[in-house]
Motif scaffolding. Structure first.
Motif, short mmCIF file in Angstrom:
data_model
loop_
_atom_site.label_atom_id
_atom_site.label_comp_id
_atom_site.label_asym_id
_atom_site.label_seq_id
_atom_site.Cartn_x
_atom_site.Cartn_y
_atom_site.Cartn_z
N ARG A 233 0.85 -1.19 0.00
CA ARG A 233 0.00 0.00 0.00
C ARG A 233 0.88 1.24 0.00
NH1 ARG A 233 -4.79 -1.54 4.38
NH2 ARG A 233 -5.77 -3.16 3.10
N MET A 234 0.26 2.38 -0.34
CA MET A 234 0.99 3.64 -0.39
C MET A 234 0.49 4.58 0.69
SD MET A 234 2.82 2.70 -2.90
CE MET A 234 3.82 4.18 -3.12
N LEU A 235 1.41 5.34 1.26
CA LEU A 235 1.08 6.36 2.25
C LEU A 235 1.32 7.72 1.61
CD1 LEU A 235 0.37 7.26 5.14
CD2 LEU A 235 2.78 6.95 5.75
N PHE A 236 0.23 8.45 1.39
CA PHE A 236 0.31 9.76 0.74
C PHE A 236 0.58 10.84 1.78
CE2 PHE A 236 -2.62 7.18 -1.79
CZ PHE A 236 -2.02 7.26 -3.03
N PHE A 237 1.34 11.84 1.40
CA PHE A 237 1.59 12.97 2.28
C PHE A 237 0.63 14.11 1.92
CE2 PHE A 237 6.01 11.07 2.11
CZ PHE A 237 5.78 10.30 3.24
N GLU A 238 0.31 14.90 2.94
CA GLU A 238 -0.76 15.88 2.82
C GLU A 238 -0.55 16.87 1.67
OE1 GLU A 238 -3.01 19.18 5.67
OE2 GLU A 238 -1.29 18.03 6.42
N ASP A 239 0.66 17.37 1.51
CA ASP A 239 0.89 18.39 0.49
C ASP A 239 0.88 17.80 -0.92
OD1 ASP A 239 3.17 16.94 0.70
OD2 ASP A 239 4.53 18.64 0.93
N PHE A 240 0.71 16.49 -1.03
CA PHE A 240 0.69 15.83 -2.33
C PHE A 240 -0.74 15.57 -2.81
CE2 PHE A 240 1.07 11.66 -4.69
CZ PHE A 240 1.58 12.21 -5.85
N VAL A 241 -1.63 15.21 -1.89
CA VAL A 241 -2.98 14.81 -2.30
C VAL A 241 -4.09 15.59 -1.63
CG1 VAL A 241 -2.30 12.46 -2.88
CG2 VAL A 241 -2.99 12.99 -0.55
N GLY A 242 -3.78 16.37 -0.63
CA GLY A 242 -4.82 17.07 0.09
C GLY A 242 -5.18 16.39 1.39
N GLN A 243 -5.85 17.12 2.25
CA GLN A 243 -6.11 16.68 3.62
C GLN A 243 -6.92 15.39 3.69
OE1 GLN A 243 -4.81 18.06 6.25
NE2 GLN A 243 -5.82 16.80 7.80
N GLU A 244 -8.00 15.30 2.90
CA GLU A 244 -8.89 14.14 3.01
C GLU A 244 -8.19 12.84 2.60
OE1 GLU A 244 -13.16 12.57 1.19
OE2 GLU A 244 -12.62 14.70 1.07
N GLU A 245 -7.51 12.86 1.46
CA GLU A 245 -6.81 11.66 1.00
C GLU A 245 -5.66 11.31 1.94
OE1 GLU A 245 -6.12 8.46 -1.72
OE2 GLU A 245 -7.81 9.75 -1.21
N TYR A 246 -4.99 12.32 2.45
CA TYR A 246 -3.90 12.09 3.40
C TYR A 246 -4.41 11.40 4.66
CZ TYR A 246 -0.82 13.24 7.29
OH TYR A 246 -0.05 13.17 8.43
N GLU A 247 -5.51 11.87 5.22
CA GLU A 247 -6.05 11.29 6.44
C GLU A 247 -6.53 9.85 6.20
OE1 GLU A 247 -9.07 13.91 7.86
OE2 GLU A 247 -7.64 15.40 8.63
N ARG A 248 -7.08 9.57 5.02
CA ARG A 248 -7.52 8.22 4.71
C ARG A 248 -6.33 7.26 4.67
NH1 ARG A 248 -7.13 4.83 1.02
NH2 ARG A 248 -6.11 6.27 -0.39
N SER A 249 -5.29 7.68 3.96
CA SER A 249 -4.13 6.79 3.84
C SER A 249 -3.44 6.63 5.19
CB SER A 249 -3.14 7.33 2.80
OG SER A 249 -2.53 8.53 3.23
N LEU A 250 -3.44 7.66 6.00
CA LEU A 250 -2.83 7.58 7.32
C LEU A 250 -3.61 6.63 8.22
CD1 LEU A 250 -0.54 8.63 9.11
CD2 LEU A 250 -2.06 10.49 9.84
N ARG A 251 -4.94 6.66 8.15
CA ARG A 251 -5.76 5.72 8.94
C ARG A 251 -5.47 4.28 8.53
NH1 ARG A 251 -9.84 9.59 8.09
NH2 ARG A 251 -10.69 8.33 6.38
N GLU A 252 -5.36 4.04 7.24
CA GLU A 252 -5.04 2.68 6.76
C GLU A 252 -3.70 2.22 7.29
OE1 GLU A 252 -5.17 2.70 2.54
OE2 GLU A 252 -7.36 2.55 2.42
N PHE A 253 -2.73 3.13 7.24
CA PHE A 253 -1.38 2.79 7.70
C PHE A 253 -1.36 2.47 9.19
CE2 PHE A 253 2.66 4.43 9.49
CZ PHE A 253 3.51 3.47 8.97
N GLU A 254 -2.05 3.29 9.99
CA GLU A 254 -2.01 3.13 11.44
C GLU A 254 -2.86 1.97 11.93
OE1 GLU A 254 -3.20 6.97 12.79
OE2 GLU A 254 -1.14 7.78 12.73
N SER A 255 -3.77 1.47 11.11
CA SER A 255 -4.68 0.42 11.55
C SER A 255 -4.15 -0.98 11.30
CB SER A 255 -6.03 0.57 10.83
OG SER A 255 -5.89 0.32 9.45
#
Length: 338
Positions: A233-255
């Motif tokens: 899976r990929m972890l997107f950074f906020e300044d690359f995709v925007g806040q919503e997509e960043y938070e989604r990928s971060l939740r996936e990573f942390e879970s």
């Protein structure tokens, strides 16, 4: 996590040279080999095999070479230790078929509730032996010469030992090194499934996905393996995709139970270019060797490859190098691939 407590003793040593180690139950025999190498400060230069009482064929690392592989051996990278470890059990590990360093492995205890980080050395006795010393007998002969200043070979052996011998053994140093390089996260597999020909089945990450992720990473994008789902899976950074997509990928990573892939700066892209250049002959080789020297090497190398019309050869070589990096990384971290 279930932890196996093992005592590994080098045979025919007096007094006995041994290490007590703790290893997780979900590792393969090849990973156990890596732990033993670290604990005795071997250099992993030679072939090895495990011999188990209830397994007819040796367990070794297969190389696909008929002059090395006997044809009936079992690949240590495909064989989990779990089904073959029982308290009070004993098996053998042989390293270097020339020197024949025989290690006797005793299963001291099985702790199903041990949450301490593993692998680790819990106790030890004796200094590490010396690689390529001619086995235990050769090692003791070398030590006799080393301690006899009148022996005509004393100075020769003294210089050889100074160059070849490992540093004094330290459990703390070994554990710190294993903590960095040999911590094996639990790869997903079904321990309740019936073993097929002695090999416990496991879910496997796709090697192609790992190779692609290594290529796709950037300053704004990180890749990791979800060890629960066994997928990249990929972890997107906020300044690359925007806040919503960043938070989604971060939740996936942390879970999930995750394993980060090597970052772009950890990959030796320059070394891959240089290796490709050294493989070329004649004018092409000369031009590419000059291209990889000094500042601006990446741009010059790419330009020269295009001018020489060997882009396909270069891309194939680079892809195989990435695949080798991916295989080594997955193997060291206990993740199987397909």
């Amino acid at each position: 996590m279930t932890t196996y407590h093992l005592k590994v003793t080098i045979g025919e040593t007096e007094p006995p040279v041994w290490r007590k180690i703790a290893v997780p139950n979900h590792i393969t025999f090849h990973q156990l080999h890596l732990v033993i190498q670290e604990c005795f400060q071997w250099q992993d230069y030679h072939l090895y095999k495990f011999e188990l009482p209830d397994v007819e064929s040796p367990i070794t690392r297969l190389f696909g070479d008929p002059f090395i592989d006997e044809g009936n051996d079992i690949d240590a990278r495909e064989m989990l230790i779990d089904p073959y470890i029982a308290k009070g059990g004993r098996f053998r590990y042989i390293y270097d078929f020339g020197d024949w360093w025989e290690h006797v492995i005793d299963v001291l205890d099985i702790d199903p509730l041990d949450d301490a980080r593993a692998p680790r050395v819990t106790a030890s006795q004796g200094e590490s032996m010396i690689e390529d010393a001619g086995g235990v007998g050769g090692y003791y002969r070398i030590m006799d010469i080393l301690h006899d200043a009148r022996n005509p070979r004393h100075e020769e052996i003294e210089r050889w030992v100074e160059w070849q011998a490992p540093k004094p053994f330290s459990a703390d140093t070994a554990n710190a090194h294993m903590d960095e390089l040999l911590y094996f996260p639990k790869a997903a597999y079904s321990s309740s499934a019936a073993p097929d020909a002695g090999i416990c089945p496991a879910r496997r990450v796709k090697l192609r996905d790992v190779v692609d992720a290594l290529e796709y990473q950037s300053d704004a994008l990180a890749a990791y393996i979800d060890l629960d789902a066994v997928e990249v899976r990929m972890l997107f950074f906020e300044d690359f995709v925007g806040q919503e997509e960043y938070e989604r990928s971060l939740r996936e990573f942390e879970s999930c139970n995750s394993l980060m892939l090597p970052r772009p700066e950890e990959l030796d892209d320059y070394g891959v270019m240089r290796s490709f250049a050294l493989m070329q002959e004649g004018v092409a080789g000369d031009r590419l060797k000059r291209a990889v020297e000094g500042r601006g090497a990446f741009k010059r190398f790419k330009s020269e490859v295009a001018k020489l019309g060997i882009e396909e050869d270069w891309l194939a070589f680079r892809d195989e190098s990435r695949a080798e990096t991916a295989r080594d990384f997955l193997e060291a971290n206990g993740v199987r691939w397909a």
